[in-house]
Design an enzyme around this catalytic site. Structure first.
Site, PDB file in Angstrom:
ATOM      1  N   GLU A 268       0.844  -1.191   0.000  1.00 30.63           N
ATOM      2  CA  GLU A 268       0.000   0.000   0.000  1.00 30.63           C
ATOM      3  C   GLU A 268       0.887   1.252   0.000  1.00 30.63           C
ATOM      4  OE1 GLU A 268      -3.547   1.963   2.761  1.00 30.63           O
ATOM      5  OE2 GLU A 268      -1.967   0.771   3.706  1.00 30.63           O
ATOM      6  N   LYS A 345      -9.966   1.408  -1.820  1.00 25.92           N
ATOM      7  CA  LYS A 345      -9.961   1.115  -0.388  1.00 25.92           C
ATOM      8  C   LYS A 345     -11.285   1.603   0.171  1.00 25.92           C
ATOM      9  CE  LYS A 345      -7.080   1.598   3.780  1.00 25.92           C
ATOM     10  NZ  LYS A 345      -5.820   2.169   4.324  1.00 25.92           N
ATOM     11  N   CYS A 379      -5.059  -2.937   3.240  1.00 20.25           N
ATOM     12  CA  CYS A 379      -4.705  -2.698   4.642  1.00 20.25           C
ATOM     13  C   CYS A 379      -5.898  -2.730   5.594  1.00 20.25           C
ATOM     14  CB  CYS A 379      -3.948  -1.376   4.730  1.00 20.25           C
ATOM     15  SG  CYS A 379      -2.983  -1.188   6.247  1.00 20.25           S
TER      16      CYS A 379
END
Length: 535
Positions: A268, A345, A379
């Protein structure tokens, strides 16, 4: 010499390329009822490719039927459509199931004279015979029941009168004429079916080539479906320009391809190195805006590398500006066939939202690759189990988790959650994180990572559920072979069967689309360091 003209009508297994046509067909056939999502149809196809059929007439989708293999104890017991279909994703499919369950059939009205429904039933029957299943079962609509409910005592009475020819029902009549027999009524089967008042005829066809008294002996073959995975633990370093950064990336792509890896995943925000050659100090807002300007050349470069090195690249993540001006954290997946996919995300961390004004995305979907469907959770997203479950329902067997964490505590949050996702979804999870630091670049003061390739915890897999892992805080490439067929076995015959044993009758996940930018932003200064937040 005569030449054979192309077939006008074709019945074959559905593929992901058929999804737009299937959605269009179902929307036209079932007006006033909420249609499937593309992800649901994708899940049906990915979860049991042999069981989904389309009828094409002059290239257009004019018929579709969806099926799963289901255990007799479930298929012949009372049930509803949501639970038996895995909430429409076909995720209830059991590769050792001894019955073929049909949970969708749609035929275009203009082509009904071509006996398309009958042809689709015949395709199901041929599949049932080929797999030596006991038969076919489904809940059939009773569309004339509401109209005749005052003439009968109950849905069961209505079904019996239709069977005896005293009342007419076009759907039940069609099914009877195709050799199906009712064994009862499924109450509260599908609430949206107002004409049937939610009821369905529990219909079966028994395979004459299978002895019903013989115990089923369906087993999942221990095949080899090997995929080689590479995860790059990437060192944050100052670069002179964009080209130098890409050369650093290309080195690891080259090495992974040299080891004949199918995938390589980067961390990321690994592109934060691109801020190191700025001439002046930038505020967080200026820095993230500057990074967004590298999106187009970055995607172009990664796609070129994927093509030239014949490897699928999960390009970590990169801040990107959307059409409406928002900034999102996006993973760009560049496949070796030249296609490029993007996964947003979904959950911005408090630090991302405060310092960079990053907003969460709207949807997660699997990405079709030459090694099967995959998912990407960036993440923090790995800490929300609903997202991984959605991807697995759509057929994902590998989930990639690019992450960026500044300390061990943040890393362990991502690590423990990634391992949990592998266990509860019986899939592989591949983690990739940054190491090192970038002096002068906000939010990259320190980094902590131990990238890993994680597995479920059962007999076919590594003892600790770890296929391979990197040394802590060292730039390196970690490679492991995984066998996707082991997942199929574990889901059907493993010590625990998390996917099969879900209580579909008790809970489900409903997905709603919300306007972009609807995520609430924190009003005060976040707790902790001025860092990315660490998942």
């Amino acid at each position: 010499m005569s030449r054979r003209s192309p077939a006008k009508l074709e019945v074959r297994n559905a593929t992901p390329a058929d999804i737009p046509g299937i959605l269009k067909l179902i929307g036209a056939v079932y007006t006033g009822v909420e249609n499937y999502t593309a992800g649901m149809i994708r899940g049906q196809i990915n979860n049991f490719p042999d069981g989904q059929f389309v009828a094409l007439y002059e290239g257009d989708v004019v018929g579709y039927c969806a099926s799963s293999r289901i255990d007799e104890e479930v298929a012949l017991a009372p049930h509803d459509w949501e639970s038996i279909s895995g909430n429409g994703f076909g995720s209830r499919h059991d590769p050792t199931g001894d019955w073929l369950y049909g949970f969708e059939l749609a035929v275009a009205s203009r082509q009904r004279g071509l006996r398309i429904g009958k042809r689709l039933y015949e395709a199901r029957r041929a599949l049932c015979e080929r797999l030596d299943l006991k038969g076919i079962v489904f809940g059939g609509r009773m569309p004339n029941y509401r109209r005749n409910m005052r003439k009968v005592e109950s849905p069961e009475d209505y079904l019996e009168q239709v069977k005896e020819g005293k009342l007419r029902d076009p759907v039940i009549g069609f099914q009877l004429s195709n050799g199906f027999t009712p064994i009862g009524v499924l109450h509260d089967y599908l609430d949206e079916d107002k004409q049937s008042l939610g009821n369905a005829a529990h219909m079966v066809w028994r395979n004459p080539y299978v002895d019903p008294d013989e115990p089923p002996a369906h087993r999942v073959p221990r095949d080899i479906e090997s995929v080689r995975l590479a995860t790059c633990q990437f060192q944050a370093r100052a670069v002179q320009d964009f080209d130098e950064f890409i050369r650093n990336v290309e080195y690891f792509v080259d090495v992974a391809a040299g080891y004949q890896s199918d995938f390589i995943v980067f961390p990321e925000l690994f592109t934060l190195s691109l801020l190191s050659f700025e001439k002046r100090d930038l505020s967080p807002a200026e820095a993230i805006d500057k990074l967004t300007q590298h999106r187009e050349p970055l995607v172009k470069a990664l796609s070129r590398l994927a093509l030239s090195y014949n490897i699928n690249i999960i390009g970590g993540s990169h801040p990107s500006r959307t059409d409406d001006g928002d900034i999102q954290n996006v993973a760009y997946v560049c496949l070796r066939d030249g296609s490029v996919h993007a996964q947003e995300k979904i959950h911005a961390t408090p630090n991302e939202a405060y310092w960079w004004k990053i907003k969460g995305g709207d949807s997660v979907d699997v990405i079709q690759t030459d090694c099967g469907p995959i998912g990407v959770l960036i993440c923090y997203d790995s800490e929300f189990p609903e997202l991984a479950r959605r991807m697995v329902d759509e057929g994902a067997r590998i989930i990639f988790v690019p992450f960026c964490t500044d300390g061990r505590h943040g890393y362990m949050r991502v690590r423990y959650c990634a391992q949990a996702r592998a266990i509860e979804n019986q899939c592989f999870v591949v983690m990739s994180g940054n190491v090192g630091n970038l002096p002068g670049v906000e939010n990259m003061d320190i980094q902590y990572a131990q990238s890993a390739i994680l597995t479920p915890c059962d007999f076919p897999f590594a003892r600790d559920g770890v296929a391979a892992e990197a040394s802590e805080n060292v730039e390196t490439l970690t490679i492991a072979d995984v066998n996707l067929a082991d997942l199929t076995w574990a889901r059907a015959e493993g010590t625990v069967r998390n996917l099969t044993d879900r209580r579909f009758d008790l809970y489900r996940i409903d997905w709603e689309q919300s306007p972009r930018g609807g995520q609430q932003q924190p009003s005060g200064h976040p707790m902790g360091q001025q860092g990315p937040g660490g998942g």
